[in-house]
Design a protein around this motif. Structure first.
Motif, PDB file in Angstrom:
ATOM      1  N   LEU A 173      31.403  12.723  36.574  1.00 48.05           N
ATOM      2  CA  LEU A 173      32.190  12.729  37.808  1.00 48.05           C
ATOM      3  C   LEU A 173      32.149  14.082  38.513  1.00 48.05           C
ATOM      4  CD1 LEU A 173      35.187  10.660  36.497  1.00 48.05           C
ATOM      5  CD2 LEU A 173      33.677   9.993  38.388  1.00 48.05           C
ATOM      6  N   ARG A 174      31.905  15.136  37.770  1.00 46.73           N
ATOM      7  CA  ARG A 174      31.851  16.462  38.385  1.00 46.73           C
ATOM      8  C   ARG A 174      30.413  16.929  38.623  1.00 46.73           C
ATOM      9  NH1 ARG A 174      35.035  20.283  36.458  1.00 46.73           N
ATOM     10  NH2 ARG A 174      36.622  18.898  35.696  1.00 46.73           N
ATOM     11  N   LEU A 193      33.999  13.591  41.903  1.00 49.67           N
ATOM     12  CA  LEU A 193      35.344  14.140  41.730  1.00 49.67           C
ATOM     13  C   LEU A 193      35.780  14.862  43.004  1.00 49.67           C
ATOM     14  CD1 LEU A 193      37.812  14.673  39.950  1.00 49.67           C
ATOM     15  CD2 LEU A 193      36.583  16.628  38.976  1.00 49.67           C
ATOM     16  N   GLY A 194      34.889  15.622  43.594  1.00 48.41           N
ATOM     17  CA  GLY A 194      35.197  16.309  44.842  1.00 48.41           C
ATOM     18  C   GLY A 194      35.477  15.346  45.984  1.00 48.41           C
ATOM     19  N   HIS A 230      35.203  21.859  46.009  1.00 47.87           N
ATOM     20  CA  HIS A 230      34.836  22.882  45.011  1.00 47.87           C
ATOM     21  C   HIS A 230      35.602  22.648  43.708  1.00 47.87           C
ATOM     22  CE1 HIS A 230      33.949  25.540  48.731  1.00 47.87           C
ATOM     23  NE2 HIS A 230      32.947  24.725  48.468  1.00 47.87           N
ATOM     24  N   VAL A 231      35.027  21.855  42.846  1.00 52.18           N
ATOM     25  CA  VAL A 231      35.649  21.481  41.587  1.00 52.18           C
ATOM     26  C   VAL A 231      35.447  22.606  40.564  1.00 52.18           C
ATOM     27  CG1 VAL A 231      35.614  19.784  39.718  1.00 52.18           C
ATOM     28  CG2 VAL A 231      35.271  19.040  42.079  1.00 52.18           C
ATOM     29  N   THR A 232      36.517  22.947  39.864  1.00 55.69           N
ATOM     30  CA  THR A 232      36.439  23.977  38.830  1.00 55.69           C
ATOM     31  C   THR A 232      36.549  23.332  37.444  1.00 55.69           C
ATOM     32  OG1 THR A 232      38.811  24.372  38.621  1.00 55.69           O
ATOM     33  CG2 THR A 232      37.657  25.551  40.396  1.00 55.69           C
ATOM     34  N   GLY A 233      36.392  24.131  36.416  1.00 57.47           N
ATOM     35  CA  GLY A 233      36.515  23.641  35.050  1.00 57.47           C
ATOM     36  C   GLY A 233      37.906  23.140  34.704  1.00 57.47           C
TER      37      GLY A 233
END
Length: 170
Positions: free
Chosen positions: A42-43, A55-56, A93-96
């Motif tokens: 998803l990321r 995901l974004g 901007h997806v992060t951990g």
């Protein structure tokens, strides 16, 4: 993750039912594009240098639902969840630390609230809140715009999903 149920819109419904059913169809299309994938999938970004991911996209559509229904239609105090002046594309901007569970819950909550907020309004009612343009927007316009917004991003989701696991379809 359960597989979302997507219902084809009626071909003979009245205007409001038609608009609402097409919006629901597109909401569930995005959910279907995400169904059955791992957190990692998803990321997974599209193609460098883009960091666009499923995901974004879900995070972005959460912001869009909140913007148009919560803030513009109903003048609710609904600050952005993922974007800021410092990071105007923070939704993408997806992060951990960002998770599907949180993003999916926020998206579904925004959709549920959008339905509640739209229910008492007629299609001709103008939003009670302000948009950055300063223009008034009718519920009809918001529905049409939301259908367009989802349709455009569902095209992105289609390509992302095909890249991730080869799945295609509408």
């Amino acid at each position: 993750m359960t597989i979302p149920e997507r219902i084809d819109p009626s071909t003979t419904a009245g205007e409001r039912e038609m608009l609402e059913s097409w919006l629901e169809f597109h909401r569930e299309t995005l959910a279907l594009k995400c169904a059955g994938l791992s957190e990692e999938q998803l990321r997974e970004p599209a193609v460098p240098p883009s960091d666009l991911s499923l995901l974004g996209l879900v995070r972005h559509m959460t912001e869009v639902e909140r913007g148009w229904f919560h803030r513009v239609l109903s003048d609710e105090d609904a600050p952005p969840l993922y974007v800021s002046d410092e990071n105007p594309d923070g939704d993408f901007h997806v992060t951990g630390q960002d998770t599907w569970e949180e993003a999916h819950a926020a998206w579904r909550a925004a959709i549920d609230r959008a339905r509640e907020l739209a229910a008492p309004h007629s299609l001709d009612d103008l939003g009670e809140g302000k948009h950055r343009t300063g223009k008034p927007y009718s519920l009809r316009w918001i529905y049409v715009h939301m259908i367009e917004e989802y349709a455009r991003h569902n095209g992105h989701a289609d390509l992302l999903r095909e890249r991730i696991d080869g799945s295609t379809g509408d």
